[in-house]
Structure formats: C-alpha cells, structure tokens
Enzyme design. Sequence first.
Site, PDB file in Angstrom:
ATOM      1  N   HIS A  73       0.820  -1.223   0.000  1.00 36.91           N
ATOM      2  CA  HIS A  73       0.000   0.000   0.000  1.00 36.91           C
ATOM      3  C   HIS A  73       0.852   1.271   0.000  1.00 36.91           C
ATOM      4  CE1 HIS A  73      -3.763  -2.232   0.639  1.00 36.91           C
ATOM      5  NE2 HIS A  73      -3.041  -3.016   1.432  1.00 36.91           N
ATOM      6  N   ASN A 146     -10.396  -3.249   1.364  1.00 39.12           N
ATOM      7  CA  ASN A 146      -9.995  -3.242  -0.044  1.00 39.12           C
ATOM      8  C   ASN A 146     -11.211  -2.976  -0.914  1.00 39.12           C
ATOM      9  OD1 ASN A 146      -7.256  -3.868   0.367  1.00 39.12           O
ATOM     10  ND2 ASN A 146      -7.646  -6.065   0.333  1.00 39.12           N
TER      11      ASN A 146
END
Length: 511
Positions: A73, A146
Amino acid sequence: MQFRSLLLTATLLGGPALAETPPPLTTDSGSPVGTNQSSKTAGPRGGVLLEDFHLIEKLARFDRERIPERVVHARGTGAYGTFESYDNFSNLTRASIFSAKGKKTPMFVRFSTVIHPSGSPETLRDPRGFALKFYTDEGNWDLVGNNLPVFFIRDAIKFPDMVHSLKPSPITNKQDPNRFFDFFSHQPESTHMLTQVYSDLGIPASYRQMDGHGVHSFKFVNAKGEYKYVKFNWASQQGVKGLNTPDEVARTVAQDFQHATTDLYGSIGAGKFPSWELSVQVLDPKDLEKFSFDPLDATKVWPEDKVPAVKLGKFTLNKMPDNFFEETEQAAFSPGVMPPGIEPSEDRLLQGRLFSYADTQRYRIGANYQSLPVNRAKAPVNSNSQAGSMNFANTKSDVNYEPSVTRETQDAPAYLLSSAPLNGTTQQRGIEKTDNFSQAGAFYSALDAGAKERLVKNIAADLGQVKDARVKARMVGHFLMANADYGTRLAKLVGVKVDDAKAAVAPLASR
C-alpha cells in the site's frame, strides 16, 4: 510406486524429475518448521495463539523489510470526511459511532494500490486499499479494507510468502508472473481473488468509482456482552467503473499516470464530494455451520440472500489534506484499532494482521505514531505509554503505572471484551470446509459475455508468460474446477491441454 508416478507426472508436464528430499524450512535461528501452511490455533475455530513463534517471527521480520516506504500500500492518497449514522443500532453494538440516528463522526480515508511502489502508475492491475479511520468519541476505529471483497489467502502465516511472490524478483527487480503463479498454484483458495482482480474490477477508473469491503469477519458486541459476527461493505454512490480494456488503460496513463489522485483532488476541490453507504451483514454464531464454507474464511463472501445487509450510514469526503506527507503518508492503520463494541473474529488472516499492521507502523513511523495529528484519537488518551522516538505527550504526572493509590486511571468493567466458547485441542491444521472454487465460479457465471472474455484474456496475458508447464497446468486446473467454460477457454489461450490441467489438480477433486 507412488514416487515413480510423481516422477512420471512431473516429466509429462514438462518439468524436471523430482530431486532428493529437500532440506526442511527453518526459523531464522535454524530450527526446523513443522508446518509453514497453518498457524497454531485454539481448536478448529479458536483464536491464533501468540505462542506460535514461527508465525510471529515471520510477520515481524517481514514488517521490517522496507525503509521507509510501506511494504504494501505504498502508493496512496487520502481525504477527510464525515460519517453519519442512519439510526440507533445499540441492539447490535455498543459502539458509540452507531448509537444515535444522525450522529456524525469525523474520519480520514486512504486509498492505495497494494503491491507497487510509491511512484508507480495508478493504472496498474492491483487490488485497491480502502482504509477508513473513524475518530469516534470512544477512541479510533480503523476499518482497513480493499475494493474487492475477498483475499488471496486465508492464513496470515502465508502473507509474507504471498507478497514476496508478487513483489519484484530479488534477482531482476522485475515483477514476474512465473514467481507469483508458482505460489498461487499451491494456494487453490486464491482462485476467487484472482478471478476478481483480473476482472473489470482490477483497474478502477477512479477512487470515487469503486466499492469497499472490510474483507474479514468481525464481531459486533452490545452492552449485554452478546455478540454477532459481521462483515462490513461500503457502496460507492458514484457507481462502479473500471478501465476495462488495454486501450482505455493506455489512453489514461498517457494523459496522467496518477489519474486517480488527480481525480480525487479535482472532484473534492470542485465541491463534488464523493460518498459511500456503509452496510453490515450480521450472522448469529449458531449459524456458522450452515454453509458449505467456513464463514470466517477471508477468501469467501457471505451471500446476501442468506446473510442480508443492514445499512448503517453514509460517509462523505469533503477535504483534502493540507500536507501530503504529514497527513496521507503518515496516516497509519491497523485492524486491531477498535472501539468498544467492535471486536475481531477468529478469522486466521485477521488474527495475524492484528499484530502485523500495528507492528509495521511502529517500525515505519515510530513507537509514538498514534500521537501524530492524523492518527491521534479525538477522545482523551490516558495510557501509560512513555518515551520513545518523537514522544511529545507532555506528561506531567509522576504516576505512569497502574494501579496506584492516586487512582489516576482505573479499569472500566463495562468495556470488558466478549467471551466465546472454545473446543478441541491446540493444532496446526488448515480449516476443514475449504470450498476453494464455487464462489469464483459463481462470480464468473454472473459476468456478461464481454466481461468473461476480458477476464480470461487478462489472466492469459500473465499466465501465458509462465515457463513451467506444471505451474500453468495447476493454475488452469484451479479455474477449471471453478467453472468448466472458464478453465477451458483459459487452457486454449495459454496452450495447456485440459486433460493435463485436470490431472494436475486431481488430488484437490477428492477433497
């Protein structure tokens, strides 16, 4: 006889004959590892045990692989906003964020890609992180999600392996399908996530135009200590749109390789504030065994016809950070950050993330990362934490321990964690109800003809680069088991015989 048949199978599939027995995998201190496939749990559905030193060492070592960029990320952007509750849901949870209709809670959201580095194009195929930080009046809540509702693996012990396979090769520094498909060919539960990430959902047109999912199951606990299992989902009020063809991707990246960040800054700057509706699916513990799969498995969705959703509220993003580094880059999320009324389930992937995510932030930012403005709770903080790098708590009391006759802090029995029954013995075994393929097949079957064609071509573009015939056959076999048409079309595109694919996964068919 069995060993000879394995040699023959390997040769027929184009691979080398099996060599002598390889040495055992060991810990960093050289101790052989009994199994690298399953964490040690308190019975079949109990929590993961902290005494599993291999798990803890593996995650802690993995968390420290990168400085200072996030291991995963790394490429992201964030915005501030507000959540508003639709009603009083205190029958489900004592979490104050849901305690009254119209109650508003400030929040910060960070969007991201998962695997690629901080300066990478936002047009790359990858899951998108969608992390929510609610500054509730009883402490922060990090709902780390997500844009896709499931994950590649079901046990946190495989997380470092999964990311290693998806990251660039340590030799060439290039991402290589030979590496990640080799790994996924041994993880049949990844079939569902791979199907979704290679679908039209794999490259969102913008951060505003994608849904979000908590992926894991959690627990809602009410004031009586009663708990229900829950899954969180949030639906984009702008609709869902992807970059579905190579031409769309090429045009977008040619115009702006950071198109999603540009879009979010531009939309909020123009007063077009994006919003999402947060909902929760609620499952009674007594109904856990009513499914063909384990509901606490992060590779599965809960079908809404069996576990209907309750709409909790809506959040709207209305302000971009004043300073990217101080806010977006230093924003830190961990699924273990939960206020009273929200607790973790026994989901094996979540149990490992409870440790790993906060540990990553302590390493990446420092022991006092939760004191930074973007991470600091709006509720009073009365911990006995002290010192460490960049501490600025301005402690004035001589009492930094508990208990004390001064009673500066005390226990709050009303906020005790919920109790759950345990059964069985400690173990290191996989879950019993795997059902690795049916949901992937259902997802494929629900697509229209064009979406099916794009999905198969997207997978074939990467799988076709794999040189090891055994890996290709196993991967095609997984997709065949999900849906015959799906696997057959893929087999044709990557040059694998259907019979070879079936033979490669024959042991799975008998489970």
